[in-house]
Design an enzyme around this catalytic site. Structure first.
Site, PDB file in Angstrom:
ATOM      1  N   GLN A  96       0.824  -1.204   0.000  1.00 52.35           N
ATOM      2  CA  GLN A  96       0.000   0.000   0.000  1.00 52.35           C
ATOM      3  C   GLN A  96       0.857   1.254   0.000  1.00 52.35           C
ATOM      4  O   GLN A  96       2.056   1.221   0.307  1.00 52.35           O
ATOM      5  CB  GLN A  96      -0.927   0.002   1.207  1.00 52.35           C
ATOM      6  CG  GLN A  96      -0.211  -0.066   2.546  1.00 52.35           C
ATOM      7  CD  GLN A  96      -1.192  -0.268   3.691  1.00 52.35           C
ATOM      8  OE1 GLN A  96      -1.610   0.698   4.335  1.00 52.35           O
ATOM      9  NE2 GLN A  96      -1.575  -1.532   3.936  1.00 52.35           N
ATOM     10  N   HIS A  98       0.285   5.885   0.426  1.00 52.90           N
ATOM     11  CA  HIS A  98      -0.614   6.969   0.784  1.00 52.90           C
ATOM     12  C   HIS A  98      -0.219   8.221  -0.009  1.00 52.90           C
ATOM     13  O   HIS A  98       0.973   8.466  -0.239  1.00 52.90           O
ATOM     14  CB  HIS A  98      -0.543   7.250   2.284  1.00 52.90           C
ATOM     15  CG  HIS A  98      -0.626   6.007   3.124  1.00 52.90           C
ATOM     16  ND1 HIS A  98      -1.744   5.200   3.137  1.00 52.90           N
ATOM     17  CD2 HIS A  98       0.276   5.413   3.946  1.00 52.90           C
ATOM     18  CE1 HIS A  98      -1.528   4.173   3.942  1.00 52.90           C
ATOM     19  NE2 HIS A  98      -0.308   4.273   4.440  1.00 52.90           N
ATOM     20  N   GLU A 133       3.695   8.500   8.146  1.00 56.47           N
ATOM     21  CA  GLU A 133       3.539   7.679   9.344  1.00 56.47           C
ATOM     22  C   GLU A 133       4.891   7.235   9.885  1.00 56.47           C
ATOM     23  O   GLU A 133       5.898   7.205   9.167  1.00 56.47           O
ATOM     24  CB  GLU A 133       2.656   6.467   9.063  1.00 56.47           C
ATOM     25  CG  GLU A 133       3.160   5.555   7.967  1.00 56.47           C
ATOM     26  CD  GLU A 133       2.121   4.506   7.559  1.00 56.47           C
ATOM     27  OE1 GLU A 133       2.492   3.320   7.490  1.00 56.47           O
ATOM     28  OE2 GLU A 133       0.963   4.873   7.304  1.00 56.47           O
ATOM     29  N   HIS A 262       4.692   0.190   0.587  1.00 56.30           N
ATOM     30  CA  HIS A 262       5.188  -0.510   1.770  1.00 56.30           C
ATOM     31  C   HIS A 262       4.189  -1.568   2.232  1.00 56.30           C
ATOM     32  O   HIS A 262       3.020  -1.577   1.820  1.00 56.30           O
ATOM     33  CB  HIS A 262       5.450   0.467   2.923  1.00 56.30           C
ATOM     34  CG  HIS A 262       4.222   1.171   3.424  1.00 56.30           C
ATOM     35  ND1 HIS A 262       3.664   2.258   2.781  1.00 56.30           N
ATOM     36  CD2 HIS A 262       3.417   0.938   4.494  1.00 56.30           C
ATOM     37  CE1 HIS A 262       2.596   2.665   3.437  1.00 56.30           C
ATOM     38  NE2 HIS A 262       2.417   1.877   4.486  1.00 56.30           N
ATOM     39  N   ARG A 281      -3.783   0.537  -2.817  1.00 55.31           N
ATOM     40  CA  ARG A 281      -3.207  -0.794  -2.673  1.00 55.31           C
ATOM     41  C   ARG A 281      -2.501  -1.216  -3.951  1.00 55.31           C
ATOM     42  O   ARG A 281      -2.900  -0.828  -5.054  1.00 55.31           O
ATOM     43  CB  ARG A 281      -4.287  -1.796  -2.278  1.00 55.31           C
ATOM     44  CG  ARG A 281      -4.822  -1.524  -0.877  1.00 55.31           C
ATOM     45  CD  ARG A 281      -5.939  -2.445  -0.459  1.00 55.31           C
ATOM     46  NE  ARG A 281      -6.316  -2.164   0.927  1.00 55.31           N
ATOM     47  CZ  ARG A 281      -7.177  -1.222   1.275  1.00 55.31           C
ATOM     48  NH1 ARG A 281      -7.768  -0.500   0.352  1.00 55.31           N
ATOM     49  NH2 ARG A 281      -7.462  -1.010   2.551  1.00 55.31           N
TER      50      ARG A 281
END
Length: 399
Positions: A96, A98, A133, A262, A281
């Protein structure tokens, strides 16, 4: 200060014991993947406000200046800009990525204009925010992240020879660049179903031989074999080989900026992120994959990953990142060492992962924390102190 009641998210890849053990509960018999702490609309924590329980999300909306502080409201609006989690993976997550802030806003507006419901399974952008993140390992932790450095990719490409993907492999003496990797990934995801299965089978056979032969790629080949067991015929097994395989020991951390492909593979960690639910994804999943949008969003440039080393100041260790939405630190207390802060940047969440502690703010409000417990500290609480023995994680804004 407010004690938090938090939601456990049950996903198939989660551990059946780790989060229950942290919370001092008997295992539920179901996989528990994440414990969410924050004010995300999908699973907001709750607090006792007055004589009733309310979602932290709603309390912040009603008391934004007191709960968040002026600088946070000015930068992010009347919302908590970070989400804190305990993540417990017994099986690999899907590949996935972002989006960055501009991509998230463009995609969110476009899907709204197209009339796609926010909760639709084919929806990609569920909010207009990016999602950098950080994961800090509580146990030994493994992850796949970012495309390998250019000098490592030719050995990976050799595993694709003899399969329908061979024609997609970059040729020539020039170093591999981002455009080469992009064409390969897009080509793999664009194969028909039969060719994808054939590629996966061929790569798995090559990985069996490489895993037995040893060398630096043997570990990655072993992960590929495990991924194939879980997702037989999925061409994401081949894409996963292109990614850095990273191992973290407890206390080490990994920062993932937006746009990096990742997958967390195994382990328990403390994860903090910008509060967003945008996920694109790229394989190892039965869920929707928008190949064209994924290729537009991904950063295909080769990346040499370096774990984030904590910066220690007294009993507090800081995990520095460039993300303005969050900052994570770890506080290690013993009976002789207390902790106090006058450096309040904004709202905070404190989580106890071992031992017990007592928090007291500038207004005389106290809260007790035991392992698995967490507290929301509004900006209006001012300075506060912690005493006790154990390990705590402190989440706040990165302004």
């Amino acid at each position: 200060m407010f004690s938090l009641e938090n939601r456990v998210q049950e996903y198939a890849w989660g551990s059946r014991e780790a989060i229950a053990t942290l919370l001092g509960q008997a295992p539920s018999g179901k996989p528990q993947a994440e414990l969410w702490m924050g004010a995300h609309p999908a699973a907001s924590s709750t607090i006792a406000l007055g004589c009733r329980r309310t979602r932290l999300l709603d309390a912040i909306a009603d008391h934004a200046d007191a709960f968040l502080g002026g600088p946070t409201v000015d930068r992010f609006g009347a919302r908590l800009p970070f989400l804190l989690k305990v993540l417990a993976a017994d099986q690999p997550l899907s590949l996935q990525a972002h989006p960055d802030e501009a991509q998230a806003r463009r995609g969110f507006d476009a899907e709204n204009a197209a009339g796609i419901p926010v909760d639709a399974p084919e929806r990609t952008y569920r909010d207009p925010h990016h999602k950098p993140e950080l994961i800090c390992a509580l146990t030994p932790f493994d992850a796949l992240c970012g495309f390998r450095p250019a000098d490592a990719l030719p050995d990976v490409f050799a595993l694709l020879e003899g399969s329908p993907a061979a024609a997609l492999v970059p040729r020539g003496a020039a170093p591999v660049d981002a455009a080469d990797v992009a064409r390969l990934v897009q080509g793999l995801l664009g194969l028909d179903a039969a060719a994808r299965r054939e590629v996966a089978a061929s790569v798995v056979e090559a990985c069996r031989a490489r895993a037995q032969a040893g060398g630096w790629l043997a570990r990655a080949a072993g992960w590929a074999l495990r991924l194939h067991e879980l997702y037989p015929g999925d061409v994401g097994v081949a894409i996963a080989l292109l990614l850095n395989d990273v191992h973290l020991e407890p206390g080490e951390a990994l920062y993932l900026p937006p746009r990096r492909l990742h997958a967390y593979v195994r382990g328990v960690g403390i994860e903090i992120m910008a509060s967003s639910d945008n996920v694109l994804r790229g394989g190892l999943t039965p869920k929707h994959i928008d190949v064209d949008e994924l290729v537009r969003v991904l950063d295909f440039s080769p990346w040499r990953v370096e774990p984030v080393a904590p910066r220690r100041v007294g009993v507090e260790s800081f995990y520095d990142t460039p993300a303005p939405e969050f900052r994570l630190s770890r506080i290690d207390l013993d009976a002789a060492s207390g902790w106090r802060t006058d450096d309040r940047r904004g709202p905070e969440i404190v989580l106890c992962t071992r031992g017990q502690a007592s928090l007291a703010d500038a207004h005389g409000v106290t809260r007790e924390l035991r392992q698995g417990g967490s507290v929301f500290v509004p900006f209006s609480s001012g300075s506060y102190a912690i005493e006790g023995e154990g390990q705590l994680f402190r989440a706040t804004v990165g302004l």
